[in-house]
Design an enzyme around this catalytic site. Sequence first.
Site, mmCIF file in Angstrom:
data_model
loop_
_atom_site.group_PDB
_atom_site.id
_atom_site.type_symbol
_atom_site.label_atom_id
_atom_site.label_comp_id
_atom_site.label_asym_id
_atom_site.label_seq_id
_atom_site.Cartn_x
_atom_site.Cartn_y
_atom_site.Cartn_z
ATOM 1 N N CYS A 21 14.977 33.921 47.141
ATOM 2 C CA CYS A 21 14.116 34.475 46.089
ATOM 3 C C CYS A 21 12.843 33.628 45.970
ATOM 4 C CB CYS A 21 14.840 34.470 44.744
ATOM 5 S SG CYS A 21 16.411 35.330 44.721
ATOM 6 N N CYS A 92 -13.762 49.363 11.394
ATOM 7 C CA CYS A 92 -13.513 47.948 11.066
ATOM 8 C C CYS A 92 -12.237 47.464 11.754
ATOM 9 C CB CYS A 92 -13.356 47.774 9.555
ATOM 10 S SG CYS A 92 -14.719 48.398 8.573
ATOM 11 N N ASP A 525 -2.662 -4.718 39.043
ATOM 12 C CA ASP A 525 -3.919 -5.151 38.439
ATOM 13 C C ASP A 525 -3.592 -6.199 37.376
ATOM 14 O OD1 ASP A 525 -6.797 -4.839 37.965
ATOM 15 O OD2 ASP A 525 -6.157 -4.084 36.016
ATOM 16 N N ASP A 729 -9.146 1.748 37.144
ATOM 17 C CA ASP A 729 -8.493 1.635 38.446
ATOM 18 C C ASP A 729 -8.271 2.986 39.124
ATOM 19 O OD1 ASP A 729 -8.225 -1.152 38.002
ATOM 20 O OD2 ASP A 729 -6.468 -0.772 36.774
#
Length: 830
Positions: A21, A92, A525, A729
Amino acid sequence: MATDQLTKKTLNIEGMHCASCVSAVEKSLSRVEGVEEASVNLATETATVSYDDNKTGVEEFRQAIEDAGYAVADAQTESRMLKIDGMHCAGCVNSVEQSLKNLDGVTEVNVNLASESAKVTYSGDLSTDNFAKAVERAGYSLIKEESETGQTIAETKKQREQEKLDKAYSRMWWSWVLTIPIILWMIPEMIWGYTFLGELGYEIGMIALSGVVIFAPGWETIKSALKSAKNLTPNMDVLIAMGTLAALSTGLVALLHQFGLAPDFHSFAGIAGMIMAFHLTGRYIETKAKGRASEAIQKLMTLEAKEATVERDGEEVKVPVQDLKPGDIMVVRPGEKIPTDGEVIQGKSSVDESIATGESMPVDKSEGDEVIGATLNKNGVLKVRATKVGKDTFLNQVIKMVEEAQGTKVPIQEFADRITAVFVPVVLGIALLTLALWLIFPSFFGEIALWASAYLPWINPGMGQVALAFYAAIAVLVIACPCALGLATPTALMVGSGMGAENGVLIRKGEAIQIMKDVDTIVLDKTGTITEGKPGVTDVITFNDTKESELLKIAAAAESGSEHPLGESIVQEAREKEFSWKDADDFEAVTGKGVKAVLDGKSVLVGSKKLMIQEGAIVNGMVEEKMTALENEAKTAMLVALDYKVIGIIAVADRIKEDSRDAIAELKKFGLNPVMLTGDNKRTAEAIAKEVGIEEVLAEVMPDQKSDKIKQLQSEGKIVAMVGDGINDAPALTQAQVGIAIGTGTDVAIESGDIVLVKGDLSAVVKSVRLSRATFTKIKQNLFWAFFYNVVMIPLAILGMLHPLLAEAAMAFSSVNVVTNSRRLRKKRI
């Protein structure tokens, strides 16, 4: 077309239940002009489509899915009653209807002129303000009053899941109500040769009962098979339909034989109903198991508060959470959930943030601190200014990320996908080949059946060669299971991503799970990852019998008027220790050197050695020795002098996070080589690296050079994961094979990371590694068992050693086993 220019849409699909499927829907969507990528997830029953909205749209996708033999489920919707002022005619009414219909997400609008109201059915995060603007565009106004809202998205989703489960249960129950009489009727015939109502009545009864099972509770399976066959995208239902109908047809042949209109033939009509009953039982268990596999995301969706207490015109009023706006002042009492993301403007309390970070310890909150919606206020009354509402909240971002992750694919699944794309046609071919081989080589297969009958009581060599051939072919049709292959990856990914969300680890891309197992280098870092990213007091050294508390009070009094980060860090340290101090007089900042002040008539100096010498304070050899040692550790040493005598040194540096050392040690245990990346000078960088246990340092790297350093490591044959803050970074995170972005509290919408960590500690990186490896292990196990099952069972069925009922039961077990195995992932400690 660039990926960032594409529109992404997720559609709910009805009728999928096997990997074939998935393949059919993906192929059909991929053929639509403008579609760049289509990813279908069997476990969540969704399709995520990336497309150029100038070329195509949802209607084309709906048509493509229907052409493949499936249907797009109605979006999760809710309804709201709006009171409108100013309408006075049919014109309206039409204007308001059209204006409201133009809102993205509105599916139906019914405007009533007599009651001056509009019932709007919509999906998404539309607020009262959105409706008000639409009504105003039409030239009318919205009367803002308490609106009549429907169910929340979470409640609607839960209701739909329950309805699906109830339907599956009902089909299973009715199939067995009809199948149990078949079994009871067959037993006397099988054991004693007695047929209740005689041979003719027996055959008619078997055909009638099995026919009702197949075409009543089993009708959805038959209908799905017809659709997929018609569109030349056969799915698993085709196999079940052919197996049951072939078995039923043998009963018709046997019945016609009673009237002399057909040859003598063994009837499998009773088995036909039982095959469908087993199939529907498997489908129910699978539906229930899939629901449990997605319980983490369902839990997230029900976590938010239902209403909020807000200050309006000097009074406290309760409003639905969906009506909150940024800037609203919320009052949160002990034991209440914080309604939405915000900032504390008054009060102190501790807040249980375990739903966001996975950490069980409450976090202290006071004025200026950020709080996350749906977290629990433990004690103390807080006044919180709402900063994010609706789809922008932390919780909704997490849900979106998890759902997107569940819609992605892991590379290992591609091989399974190639097989499942041709699985059903191949199995149909094998079934026909089985039938032909049994008829062409009757003596060979007959001897196998005779030998096996001594060990397997369900094999009856006496039923005739043609009957045995049909017996084997039917078993092949119903034993083959593409479902297990289709569910292997998405169910594990569903459980893994849900677990991650509960523990503050958000997996954005499924492929990161597979790549993570091969990573050998993890680049960290420094600022904000290994360290806190802001200066803090690291050492307090006293001289001349001065107490540490007195030194901090004197320095804080002098620095209270300073705006320099180093001075602020001293004041913050004193505050955290809950010290109090007198105000200093005659404050003066000496540029580049420090500050001067007067406290209780005594001169106070806080700053560098140059300031001390300039002002005539004595700096002896012992003081200089301590200063040098601190500076060698990459710390800024500030001298404190009282009446021109140095009474102590306060060292300030970017402090290492509490868990960094332990986390880096854990990463090493995983076989990863940690590398620190920083713009700091080499001496400072190496001092910090040594302290946390990192041997390899990349220092003096400018922000725009970080991605080049990652490339350099990759050129050396290393597979790199990068951990950074996701903003500065971003290029390096994108360059790395796996980018792990550290979020900052409520800011989790970080596009550059493959994995996003809610909590900024390195322990969360360890969690992400554990989770990735555990999830991928489950995926491999699932795929192994799915392949193993088909590779072993299909040959047994070809040889006629499997009863069709046992084959169908084994097929159902295969799918359920994969889902259940994925759920076992929740027992893993990450």
